[in-house]
Design an enzyme around this catalytic site. Sequence first.
Site, short mmCIF file in Angstrom:
data_model
loop_
_atom_site.label_atom_id
_atom_site.label_comp_id
_atom_site.label_asym_id
_atom_site.label_seq_id
_atom_site.Cartn_x
_atom_site.Cartn_y
_atom_site.Cartn_z
N VAL A 1 0.83 -1.21 0.00
CA VAL A 1 0.00 0.00 0.00
C VAL A 1 0.87 1.26 0.00
O VAL A 1 0.65 2.19 -0.79
CB VAL A 1 -0.95 -0.02 1.23
CG1 VAL A 1 -1.67 1.31 1.40
CG2 VAL A 1 -1.95 -1.15 1.08
N LYS B 1 14.27 -1.66 2.38
CA LYS B 1 13.20 -1.07 1.56
C LYS B 1 13.45 0.41 1.30
O LYS B 1 13.22 0.93 0.21
CB LYS B 1 11.83 -1.27 2.23
CG LYS B 1 11.37 -2.71 2.21
CD LYS B 1 9.94 -2.86 2.65
CE LYS B 1 9.58 -4.34 2.69
NZ LYS B 1 8.23 -4.61 3.14
N LYS C 1 -14.50 -0.39 4.91
CA LYS C 1 -13.41 -1.21 4.35
C LYS C 1 -13.65 -2.70 4.61
O LYS C 1 -13.50 -3.53 3.72
CB LYS C 1 -12.08 -0.74 4.94
CG LYS C 1 -10.90 -1.59 4.56
CD LYS C 1 -10.60 -1.52 3.08
CE LYS C 1 -9.57 -2.58 2.70
NZ LYS C 1 -9.38 -2.70 1.27
N ASN D 1 -14.49 -5.86 1.85
CA ASN D 1 -13.70 -7.09 1.70
C ASN D 1 -14.49 -8.34 2.03
O ASN D 1 -14.37 -9.36 1.36
CB ASN D 1 -12.43 -7.01 2.55
CG ASN D 1 -11.32 -6.30 1.78
OD1 ASN D 1 -11.49 -5.95 0.61
ND2 ASN D 1 -10.18 -6.09 2.41
N ASN E 1 -18.75 -19.83 -6.07
CA ASN E 1 -18.15 -21.17 -6.03
C ASN E 1 -19.19 -22.23 -5.67
O ASN E 1 -19.23 -23.31 -6.27
CB ASN E 1 -17.01 -21.22 -5.01
CG ASN E 1 -15.79 -20.43 -5.49
OD1 ASN E 1 -15.70 -20.08 -6.67
ND2 ASN E 1 -14.86 -20.14 -4.59
N TYR F 1 -30.39 -3.16 -4.38
CA TYR F 1 -31.57 -3.88 -3.93
C TYR F 1 -31.16 -5.06 -3.05
O TYR F 1 -30.19 -5.76 -3.37
CB TYR F 1 -32.34 -4.38 -5.17
CG TYR F 1 -33.82 -4.47 -4.92
CD1 TYR F 1 -34.62 -3.33 -4.99
CD2 TYR F 1 -34.42 -5.68 -4.61
CE1 TYR F 1 -35.99 -3.41 -4.76
CE2 TYR F 1 -35.78 -5.77 -4.38
CZ TYR F 1 -36.57 -4.64 -4.45
OH TYR F 1 -37.91 -4.72 -4.22
N PHE G 1 -34.81 -6.32 8.55
CA PHE G 1 -35.41 -7.52 9.13
C PHE G 1 -35.21 -8.71 8.19
O PHE G 1 -34.67 -8.59 7.10
CB PHE G 1 -36.90 -7.24 9.38
CG PHE G 1 -37.56 -8.23 10.29
CD1 PHE G 1 -36.93 -8.68 11.45
CD2 PHE G 1 -38.82 -8.74 10.01
CE1 PHE G 1 -37.53 -9.60 12.30
CE2 PHE G 1 -39.43 -9.65 10.85
CZ PHE G 1 -38.78 -10.08 11.99
N CYS H 1 -41.43 -17.03 -1.97
CA CYS H 1 -40.39 -17.61 -2.84
C CYS H 1 -39.04 -17.83 -2.15
O CYS H 1 -38.49 -18.94 -2.19
CB CYS H 1 -40.17 -16.73 -4.06
SG CYS H 1 -41.60 -16.70 -5.12
N LYS I 1 -38.60 -20.77 0.47
CA LYS I 1 -38.90 -22.05 -0.18
C LYS I 1 -37.76 -22.45 -1.12
O LYS I 1 -37.31 -23.60 -1.12
CB LYS I 1 -40.21 -21.87 -0.96
CG LYS I 1 -40.50 -22.91 -2.00
CD LYS I 1 -41.87 -22.65 -2.64
CE LYS I 1 -41.83 -21.70 -3.84
NZ LYS I 1 -41.21 -22.24 -5.03
P1 NAD Z 1 3.07 -4.93 4.11
O1 NAD Z 1 3.25 -5.90 5.20
O2 NAD Z 1 3.39 -5.31 2.69
O3 NAD Z 1 3.89 -3.61 4.40
C1 NAD Z 1 3.91 -3.00 5.65
C2 NAD Z 1 5.23 -2.28 5.79
O4 NAD Z 1 5.20 -1.53 6.99
C3 NAD Z 1 6.45 -3.19 5.85
O5 NAD Z 1 7.39 -2.80 4.88
C4 NAD Z 1 6.99 -2.95 7.26
O6 NAD Z 1 8.39 -3.04 7.33
C5 NAD Z 1 6.51 -1.54 7.51
N1 NAD Z 1 6.48 -1.13 8.92
C6 NAD Z 1 6.11 -1.84 10.01
N2 NAD Z 1 6.22 -1.09 11.12
C7 NAD Z 1 6.65 0.13 10.73
C8 NAD Z 1 6.96 1.34 11.40
N3 NAD Z 1 6.83 1.45 12.72
N4 NAD Z 1 7.37 2.40 10.68
C9 NAD Z 1 7.50 2.31 9.34
N5 NAD Z 1 7.23 1.19 8.64
C10 NAD Z 1 6.81 0.11 9.33
O7 NAD Z 1 1.53 -4.47 4.20
P2 NAD Z 1 0.53 -4.00 3.01
O8 NAD Z 1 0.13 -5.19 2.19
O9 NAD Z 1 1.09 -2.80 2.34
O10 NAD Z 1 -0.74 -3.60 3.85
C11 NAD Z 1 -0.72 -2.48 4.70
C12 NAD Z 1 -2.11 -2.25 5.25
O11 NAD Z 1 -3.01 -1.96 4.18
C13 NAD Z 1 -2.72 -3.46 5.94
O12 NAD Z 1 -3.55 -3.02 6.99
C14 NAD Z 1 -3.56 -4.11 4.87
O13 NAD Z 1 -4.60 -4.88 5.42
C15 NAD Z 1 -4.07 -2.91 4.12
N6 NAD Z 1 -4.40 -3.14 2.72
C16 NAD Z 1 -3.61 -3.91 1.91
C17 NAD Z 1 -3.92 -4.08 0.57
C18 NAD Z 1 -3.08 -4.92 -0.33
O14 NAD Z 1 -3.51 -5.14 -1.46
N7 NAD Z 1 -1.92 -5.38 0.07
C19 NAD Z 1 -5.05 -3.46 0.04
C20 NAD Z 1 -5.83 -2.66 0.87
C21 NAD Z 1 -5.49 -2.50 2.21
#
Ligand code: NAD
Length: 474
Positions: free
Chosen positions: A48, A72, A248, A252, A263, A294, A300, A306, A309
């Site tokens: 993200v 990173k 959110k 999901n 499925n 819809y 409730f 329909c 049943k």
């Molecule tokens: P990720 O695990 O890929 O990345 C998280 C990053 O945060 C890691 O690089 C980690 O080193 C870093 N981190 C941890 N503690 C830290 C700190 N104190 N300071 C700075 N960096 C720190 O996670 P992600 O997949 O990017 O997901 C992040 C959030 O977004 C989650 O809550 C996830 O549920 C949500 N989210 C993810 C997606 C997706 O497609 N991956 C989509 C929507 C929402």
Amino acid sequence: SRTAGQQDSRTAGQQDSRTAGQQDSRTAGQQDSRTAGRHISIFGLGYVGAVCAGCLSVRGHRVIGVDVSAAKVDLINRGKSPIVEPGLEELLREGLCAGRLRGTVDAVDAVADSEISFICVGTPSKKNGSLSVDYIESVCNEIGSALRNKAGYHTVVVRSTVLPGTVKNIVIPILEKSSGKRAGTDFGVAVNPEFLREGKAINDYDHPAITVIGELDQRSGDLLQALYEELDAHHIVRKSIEVAEMIKYTCNVWHAAKVTFANEIGNISKALGVDGREVMDVVCKDSRLNLSPYYMRPGFAFGGSCLPKDVRALNYRASSLDVPVPLIGSLMRSNEAQVRHALDIIANYEKRKVGLFGLSFKAGTDDLRESPLVELAEMLIGKGYALSIYDRNVEYARVFGANKEYIESKIPHVSSLLDNDFDRVVAHSEVIIIGNGDERFRKLVDAPPPGKHVVDLVGFMPHVSGDGCEGICW
Ligand code: NAD
């Protein structure tokens, strides 16, 4: 008493806005003068955070990416992507070369050099399925400590997926404690969940379906709205923090429910010698009932001649074919639980005189077959409540209609409690239940009769429970 969030959600429709992008859909790199050059720090350079960093920096904002992982941060500073996502490395390199993107492990530096901090750290599942907020807690401590010595307003935006209540009960208290400042006055807080699909993230960022902003303070909401107005035309909705958090999860879980449903339909279809893909293709073409708002409002139980049943029949067939359908198999149980839930709400008032307004499952019909309101009435009778029922259509049917026979033979114990005098039923009742959407029942919710409790199973209430009215699930 209602909370600020509840008031927010009532006015949200007014705040929903089609964005400026409708007239002027800007492309990457062409900035809006109101938002150009925002200084943004992004905590967490995972999926993200990295996508946000690339997309925001290429749109002209100055972005500082922060991660506890030096590897990173190093990748960002070398114009490399810390994750695999089509097109992202090009954006990150462009941002870096333009001098608008840099990485650091230093939270204090990042907060000092930005006006908004996006929290994008992970929120993984614990072994027992609960949500781990360990990373959220530590990043809030770091941002809060950095805010202690920072002059000027700063907005903290949670992009990570967190359960409703997390920002109010965890994020804000930690930020306030570590900064020594007050949220909403000294610094801003917002939630801005992210909906990007992996593999299509950049396109989804540029062309979002909706942008959800949950705000503690209007200033933070305005800032985020301006940031997203530069994207393609889409709905920007501004809500309370808790509503945004819940949206959110709802999205999901809905996606998961859709996959599972398709499925199970596919598995039953295959066992019946039918191609489930063909079935679902056609099902998805109906955007009036099938893929539409819809049937998507909390309320409730379902009923009628329909749905119950047919759910039962398909379940029976699936089990006779040895096809497990845990989702479809749970529908009747969930529906029955909703009737019991209504009963529990009524029982909580510890009153005996109950008035049921509406007996047919839908306003404007006299069809009582499998009406969940009949079931509720039977439960109340069985528990010894003094029940009185008002339903104009059923009253008419009892005397003249085609359902006269059904009413007389199947539910004489219920129909004998019908009273055709609206005011008399109100006068009788200590608890008034609004059972169907007959417009004449609305006034009982708008102005609950003094001293009486009104339970709304329909959704007439413009607000959540309070002021003498209780909603079944609002
Ligand atoms: P990720 O695990 O890929 O990345 C998280 C990053 O945060 C890691 O690089 C980690 O080193 C870093 N981190 C941890 N503690 C830290 C700190 N104190 N300071 C700075 N960096 C720190 O996670 P992600 O997949 O990017 O997901 C992040 C959030 O977004 C989650 O809550 C996830 O549920 C949500 N989210 C993810 C997606 C997706 O497609 N991956 C989509 C929507 C929402």
